[in-house]
Design a protein around this motif. Structure first.
Motif, PDB file in Angstrom:
ATOM      1  N   ARG A   1       0.838  -1.188   0.000  1.00 59.37           N
ATOM      2  CA  ARG A   1       0.000   0.000   0.000  1.00 59.37           C
ATOM      3  C   ARG A   1       0.882   1.250   0.000  1.00 59.37           C
ATOM      4  NH1 ARG A   1      -5.265  -0.525  -1.511  1.00 59.37           N
ATOM      5  NH2 ARG A   1      -6.283  -2.260  -0.451  1.00 59.37           N
TER       6      ARG A   1
ATOM      7  N   THR B   1      -8.199   4.583  -8.617  1.00 55.38           N
ATOM      8  CA  THR B   1      -8.247   3.416  -9.503  1.00 55.38           C
ATOM      9  C   THR B   1      -6.855   2.895  -9.810  1.00 55.38           C
ATOM     10  OG1 THR B   1     -10.312   4.182 -10.504  1.00 55.38           O
ATOM     11  CG2 THR B   1      -9.017   2.571 -11.740  1.00 55.38           C
TER      12      THR B   1
ATOM     13  N   GLU C   1      -5.467   1.152  -6.796  1.00 52.94           N
ATOM     14  CA  GLU C   1      -6.173  -0.078  -6.467  1.00 52.94           C
ATOM     15  C   GLU C   1      -5.893  -1.182  -7.478  1.00 52.94           C
ATOM     16  OE1 GLU C   1      -8.297  -2.169  -3.745  1.00 52.94           O
ATOM     17  OE2 GLU C   1      -7.743  -0.053  -3.617  1.00 52.94           O
ATOM     18  N   GLU C   2      -5.836  -0.827  -8.758  1.00 52.10           N
ATOM     19  CA  GLU C   2      -5.711  -1.834  -9.820  1.00 52.10           C
ATOM     20  C   GLU C   2      -4.283  -2.011 -10.332  1.00 52.10           C
ATOM     21  OE1 GLU C   2      -8.277  -3.588 -10.392  1.00 52.10           O
ATOM     22  OE2 GLU C   2      -9.742  -2.359  -9.317  1.00 52.10           O
TER      23      GLU C   2
ATOM     24  N   ARG D   1      -6.782   3.626   1.508  1.00 56.30           N
ATOM     25  CA  ARG D   1      -5.859   2.872   0.666  1.00 56.30           C
ATOM     26  C   ARG D   1      -4.399   3.136   1.003  1.00 56.30           C
ATOM     27  NH1 ARG D   1     -10.603   3.563  -1.871  1.00 56.30           N
ATOM     28  NH2 ARG D   1     -11.272   2.000  -3.397  1.00 56.30           N
TER      29      ARG D   1
END
Length: 316
Positions: A62, A170, A173-174, A235
């Protein structure tokens, strides 16, 4: 220090007389080697409890959101992690009010391509590859698949547009993005070589897609000037670096300038601690003052110590 020695440190006299002078050696943190990226030559000192937070972010893959006043070592932490883990040259994205996620991912020079295509046609030559005009940004380069992850510093996130953290969700995360200018190409042109941000050469993209194999080590710094949205904070792993206390300051001075520096810096340490408030003085200002003292500079000269230990906040 005698008056003769005090006079020697003055390289510039402001009297209009040219002189042959030899500049003294720069501080260790201001020495550069051509062709080699800057990296920490000295250990980065951090409390174990703070190092444990860094390790948690590494295990979780992260982003590490590092907050704290100016001069607490937020950016230096990213360099230290990249150096200790041998992750190669640190990629750096300095955020400002005009920063966008797209620019951090890639840039496409459409005007340059049009110009070069026209010139090539006029010369009867083939059109240059579109990849010549595509360059990955620091974030895009960090997401290129590699055997080991890259390290990316996103510096001063709070200087960016208020929507910037949400725009990153995004990608974080991806771990993937595409380049529309390349995805629209016909199948026979699906593989395109593009330039990387760190000038290491080119990478080949298939159908304009960049998908990381290992999520990069991302360190995001913030001076705490703005709150971030909960979705973004969720996140990240958060680390708040406090201003170092006197014991840690002495350890930092010793690590950078040697144990003898402390013997010459007691009064400077006292002055620094007396003047310091969170956000008003940075640790490197103390190092600057001690380095000047060791070099024979007369810090008692009128206004000189005030110039070195100047406040970072408030009116100029």
């Amino acid at each position: 220090m005698t008056s003769a020695h005090r006079a020697e440190w003055r390289l510039f006299h402001g009297d209009g007389e040219p002189r042959a002078v030899t500049l003294p050696q720069a501080p260790p943190w201001r020495r550069f080697t051509p062709g080699r990226p800057m990296r920490p030559e000295l250990p980065y000192l951090i409390e174990q409890r703070h190092a444990d937070v860094v390790n948690a972010a590494l295990h979780l893959r992260r982003p590490l959101l590092v907050t704290g006043p100016a001069g607490t070592g937020k950016s230096s932490l990213a360099r230290a992690v990249a150096h200790e883990l041998r992750l190669g040259e640190l990629l750096r994205w300095p955020v400002n009010s005009r920063s966008t996620v797209k620019d951090a991912l890639y840039q496409y020079d459409a005007i340059g391509r049009l110009r070069e295509t026209t010139l090539s046609r006029d010369r009867g030559e083939g059109e240059p590859s579109i990849g010549t005009f595509v360059r990955l940004g620091p974030l895009g380069t960090a997401l290129v698949p590699s055997a080991t992850p890259r390290a990316l510093l996103v510096d001063e996130m709070d200087k960016g547009d208020v929507d910037l953290p949400n725009d990153l969700l995004t990608v974080f995360e991806e771990g993937v993005f595409d380049i529309p200018e390349l995805t629209r190409l016909p199948e026979e042109m699906a593989d395109v070589e593009v330039q990387t941000h760190d000038h290491r050469g080119t990478v080949t993209l298939h159908q304009g897609l960049v998908q990381c194999a290992e999520f990069p080590v991302v360190v995001i710094t913030s001076n705490g000037e703005r709150d971030f949205p909960p979705a973004f904070l969720r996140r990240c792993v958060r680390l708040d670096l406090p201003v170092p206390d006197e014991e840690r300051l002495r350890a930092i001075v010793t690590a950078h300038l040697g144990p003898e520096a402390l013997r010459a810096a007691d009064d400077l340490m006292e002055a620094f601690l007396r003047r310091r408030a969170p956000g008003e003085l940075a640790t490197d200002q103390l190092l600057n003052a001690v380095f000047l003292r060791l070099g024979g500079v007369d810090l008692d000269a009128e206004g000189l110590l005030d110039a070195v230990l100047h406040q970072l906040t408030g009116a100029m």
